[in-house]
Every structure is written in C-alpha cells, then in structure tokens.
Motif scaffolding. Sequence first.
Motif, PDB file in Angstrom:
ATOM      1  N   UNK A   1     -32.111 -11.536  -1.814  1.00  0.00           N
ATOM      2  CA  UNK A   1     -31.330 -12.043  -2.939  1.00  0.00           C
ATOM      3  C   UNK A   1     -30.128 -12.847  -2.456  1.00  0.00           C
ATOM      4  N   UNK A   2     -29.455 -12.354  -1.422  1.00  0.00           N
ATOM      5  CA  UNK A   2     -28.238 -13.008  -0.936  1.00  0.00           C
ATOM      6  C   UNK A   2     -28.557 -14.137   0.044  1.00  0.00           C
ATOM      7  N   UNK A   3     -29.456 -13.851   0.988  1.00  0.00           N
ATOM      8  CA  UNK A   3     -29.744 -14.842   2.026  1.00  0.00           C
ATOM      9  C   UNK A   3     -30.688 -15.938   1.545  1.00  0.00           C
ATOM     10  N   UNK A   4     -31.611 -15.588   0.628  1.00  0.00           N
ATOM     11  CA  UNK A   4     -32.642 -16.533   0.211  1.00  0.00           C
ATOM     12  C   UNK A   4     -32.667 -16.747  -1.294  1.00  0.00           C
ATOM     13  N   UNK A   5     -31.592 -16.380  -1.977  1.00  0.00           N
ATOM     14  CA  UNK A   5     -31.491 -16.575  -3.431  1.00  0.00           C
ATOM     15  C   UNK A   5     -32.694 -15.971  -4.152  1.00  0.00           C
ATOM     16  N   UNK A   6     -33.154 -14.804  -3.662  1.00  0.00           N
ATOM     17  CA  UNK A   6     -34.276 -14.122  -4.293  1.00  0.00           C
ATOM     18  C   UNK A   6     -35.572 -14.908  -4.240  1.00  0.00           C
ATOM     19  N   UNK A   7     -35.665 -15.862  -3.311  1.00  0.00           N
ATOM     20  CA  UNK A   7     -36.829 -16.768  -3.204  1.00  0.00           C
ATOM     21  C   UNK A   7     -37.126 -17.394  -4.577  1.00  0.00           C
ATOM     22  N   UNK A   8     -36.060 -17.801  -5.235  1.00  0.00           N
ATOM     23  CA  UNK A   8     -36.206 -18.267  -6.610  1.00  0.00           C
ATOM     24  C   UNK A   8     -35.506 -19.609  -6.841  1.00  0.00           C
TER      25      UNK A   8
END
Length: 596
Positions: A37-44
């Motif tokens: 969620x923090x590093x990859x924006x929730x893959x979103x």
Amino acid sequence: MINIAGVLSIVIFYIVILAVGVWAGRKKEEGNDSEEEVMLAGRNIGLFVGIFTMTATWVGGGYINGTAEAVYTKGLVWCQAPFGYSISLVFGGIFFANKMRQQGYITMLDPLQDTFGERMGGLLFLPALCGEVFWAAGILAALGATLSVIIDMDHRTSVIFSACIAVLYTLFGGLYAVAYTDVIQLFCIFIGLWMSIPFAWMNEHVQPLSSIEHEWIGSVSSEDIWSYIDYGLLLIFGGIPWQVYFQRVLSSKSADRAQVLSYVAAFGCVLMAIPPVLIGAIAKGTAWNETGYKGHWPLTADETGMILPMVLQYLTPDFVSFLGLGAVSAAVMSSADSSVLSASSMFARNVYKLIFRQKASEMEIVWVMRGAILVVGFLATVMALTIPSIYGLWSMCSDLVYVILFPQLLMVVHFKEHCNTYGSLAAYLVAFFLRLSGGEPLMSLPALIHYPGYDEVAKDQKFPFRTMAMLMSLITLVAVSWGTKYIFLSGKLAPGYDIFHCVVNIPEDVQRVGEPAEEGEQLSMMATAAIGKGYGAATLVGKDERNGRINPALEADDDIPAAEVDRLRSSVGSGGGGSRTSVAANPVLDNYQTKL
C-alpha cells in the motif's frame, strides 16, 4: 537583492505541490499500512497517473538541465539521454516489466535476493542506494544554483526548503503522493518551458538557428565513436536497473499495463526533451556578452551547467522566467521525491527486513521506511550543500549500476538456473574493479588502466571500457556459477564446502516457488516463517490479510477463473516460501554420499 515576486511564485508553487501530495496521500486505504500500500500504492495506480509518473521517472531536473547543456556544449548528436532513456523504457517494457510484475515483487532487489540470498542482495543494494542518493543530491544542488541565478536567492535556503517539501509529502503519502505530484510537476515542466521558448527565440541577441545549424547540431569524430557508443549503451541498459523505474512497473494493476506504461513513457521522454533541446540551441546562438549577463565570456563549465536558467533569466521577461523557474523546481522535485522513496523502500524491505528482521511486522517495515526517507533526504541535502562534485559521484554510481546490477538482474529474470551466489559475488568484484580502474575525471580519480585510445591530455578513456566491464561481469557471473555448480554436483568438493548454501548444502526450509500456472498469473513467493518473504499475487488489487497467506482480493478479480482461485488457495498450504534452489533438486547429496 532577492526578487520578491520570484520568491512568492516559488512559495505558491511549493504550497500547491505540498497540498497535492497530502491530498494524494489520503487516497491510501485507511488502516492499511502494508508494504504494498505504501511502497506500491496498493498496486492500484491508474493508467493516466501511471503514464505521467512513469515519464517522470527520467524527466527531472537533471534531464532538462543536462539536455540543454549537452546541446549547447557539444551539439544535439551528443544529447543522447532523451533517446537512450526512451529506448531503455522500451527494452524495460519488453524484457523486464512483464516478468517482474507477474512475479508480484515489491522491489527491484527481490529477485536478486531470491536467487543469490539476502546478504548478497544487501551488497547489491549499495550501488543502487548510492545512485539514488547522489542523484537526488545532484539535482537539489542544481536547483539551488538555478534559484540563485534567477531570483538571487541563497542556494542553501532553496536546497533545504525544496528537500523538506519533497520529503514531507513523500513521508506521509508514499507512492500515492509521489505519483500524483508527478502529474502536476510534469504539466509545469511542459507549460513553463514551452512558454519561454517564443520569447527567448525572438530576443534581439539571438541569431537565427539556421545560421548556426552545424554548431548546435554537432558531430561525432571518428576518434570518439567508441566512447559515443559506450555512453549510449550505458544509457539504454544502465537505465533499466533502477528502483524508480521498477517501483512504477510493480505498482501497476497488471503485467500488461506495466508494459504499456513503459512504451507510452518512452514517447513522453522524447516529447519532453524538445523544449530543453530548443533552449540549448537558442543559447548557442546567443551573444551572451551583449545581454544582461555579467559573467565569464566565453562561458566556463560552471556557466554552461546553468545554461537553461540563464536563458530564462536573460532572454525572457520576468513573468516568463518565473514560470520557467517553476518548471525547473517541478522537475527537481519530481526526481528527488522518487529517488528518496526508492532508496528507502529498498532499505526497509531488502536490508532491514530480509537481512536483520525477517519476522518484522508490516507496520514496523513501514515505519522503518519512513525513518529511512528522513535519513536519505537528510543525506541528499547535506551532500548537495557540501560536496562540489555531486555529478561526478552520481556519474560513477550510475556506471556501477550499469556494470554491476544490469547483468545480474538480466540473469535472475531470464536465466535464473544458470547463476548462483558464487558467480554473483565474483561478477560484482570484477565489475567494480574494472570500472574503478578506468578512472573518473569528474572526481579526479586517476585511471589505473589506460585502454587503447586513452587521451593523456584530457585524462579521458576513448575505449568503451564501461560496456567491456559489464560484459566481463556477465561472463564472470555465468562462468563462476557454472564452475561451482559443476564441482559440487560432480562430488569434487564435499557439500560442507558450499558455504553460501546455494548449490548442494541447502537448508531444508528453503524451496523454490513452482513455475507460473498456465491460466492467470503466478502467485509468487508466499511467506515462510524461516525466510519472512511475502509477495502478493501479481494481478491483485485491494486489502491483504498480511498473514503470509493468499490475498483475499482474488475473490474480487474477475480476470482469474474460479478454478484457478481454488488451485492457488490450496497450493499455499502445500509449500510456499522460496529462495535460491529447490530442495527437490538435492538428490545430489545422496549421490555424493553414495560415492563416498
């Protein structure tokens, strides 16, 4: 005297950027402080934002300032960065984006640590870290110099202020904040620079570009052809193994979208290079001694490094130069925040968690990452204020990324079965020695080896020694891996001598994940208690239970057949984890004992 109007324009711009960053950080799902969620924006990350943030991977302060400087000093043909990085994005999309995203990795170092072990991955983290930190420091220093040129603002104040703003919204918003501010910043770069071009072009002190065509286009002499090719290959292949790129790749919703973002961003890089190319050409046709410029003429190396802000300051009206200054500030911040977040993400996951605290909770990792953001931001700021040869340091580190990281990442992504930890360490040492032996004039580092065509006067290597070092690193990686595998599997050395535990002397709790399923994308690397690794399903978006088991968002993904969901769920209990080689591949231990 400080230009009050200019200062106000910068302050307003920074307030807008900070507000967007804080707003974007609120998009993070409340209560979900997982790594993804923090590093990859929730893959979103959506398609529109994804295109802008992927383009901003390379379009930053160094990109636009360096492009204008290259055109002014050596001509357009020597301005290789826009085209080199564009090709790099295309190759990254073709050969790396799909595979990396399918595996559901969280950082670029994950596949390296899976293959070579946690400690070797930590060693490979060093050139990646140095590249990101020195890059952030270099562009912050350039921003300070730019502000001092245009609004006569103390460069120390501007560097500290800019770094604090970038670190602040990155600290609380993670990749969400970085990605959404990239959209605003890229618009500012495009509009600010394009608005300045007509005014600069029509300035009375600028010659028609057609009359100096040969000078601003430039040429490549026969003696420089090999170094020209060497630098081009460095940009193309050395532009791939950067966490700032893979952070965008791994944050996309699917592997196919990750490829699309890479291809569109490649076009965006070329498009965004047009304004600084024109600015560099305009500067080449300017009689600077006839303008308000009071410095050295002809321009020295220090002045040519600031050619873009000089055009804004002396060839355009004040209101246009302020807009251009906003463009430069936006470009710097879009690079600085990305570098700070990338270095911090790799440290928190690949060093702190996988080496020192395998059982650390998600919340602990996120707080370590936030602490690392503060430390990396502080280091970059201190270097920008104290070290005069930042670009020399960054140049050396980017070379190390090319000669060390690229061959190793290439092997673990495409030919994992042909490499091991012994080969990785040997290749690391060979590449490091060969690159340092070539010297670095920007750092006053003498060349230990004078390759063919060495320029004694300029202390410059004409031989493509960087590419040679990269190829020698690749050959060493394969040769040593094959050699060590042979002597252990053939029984010439006892399993006890396999000190890296990567060929035959493998712990029982280390297993390799199975091959990807035919339907859907692979659910890779579920956590084990011993290893502490955990990658999410490659196409999943949404909450994760974070208990080392399958992501419940499988149920919400319409692209995965129900039968495949059941198969993935049942497979979790039958053996996850993963690392360097399979326990099932160890009948060689029995063979060795039989020989004895």
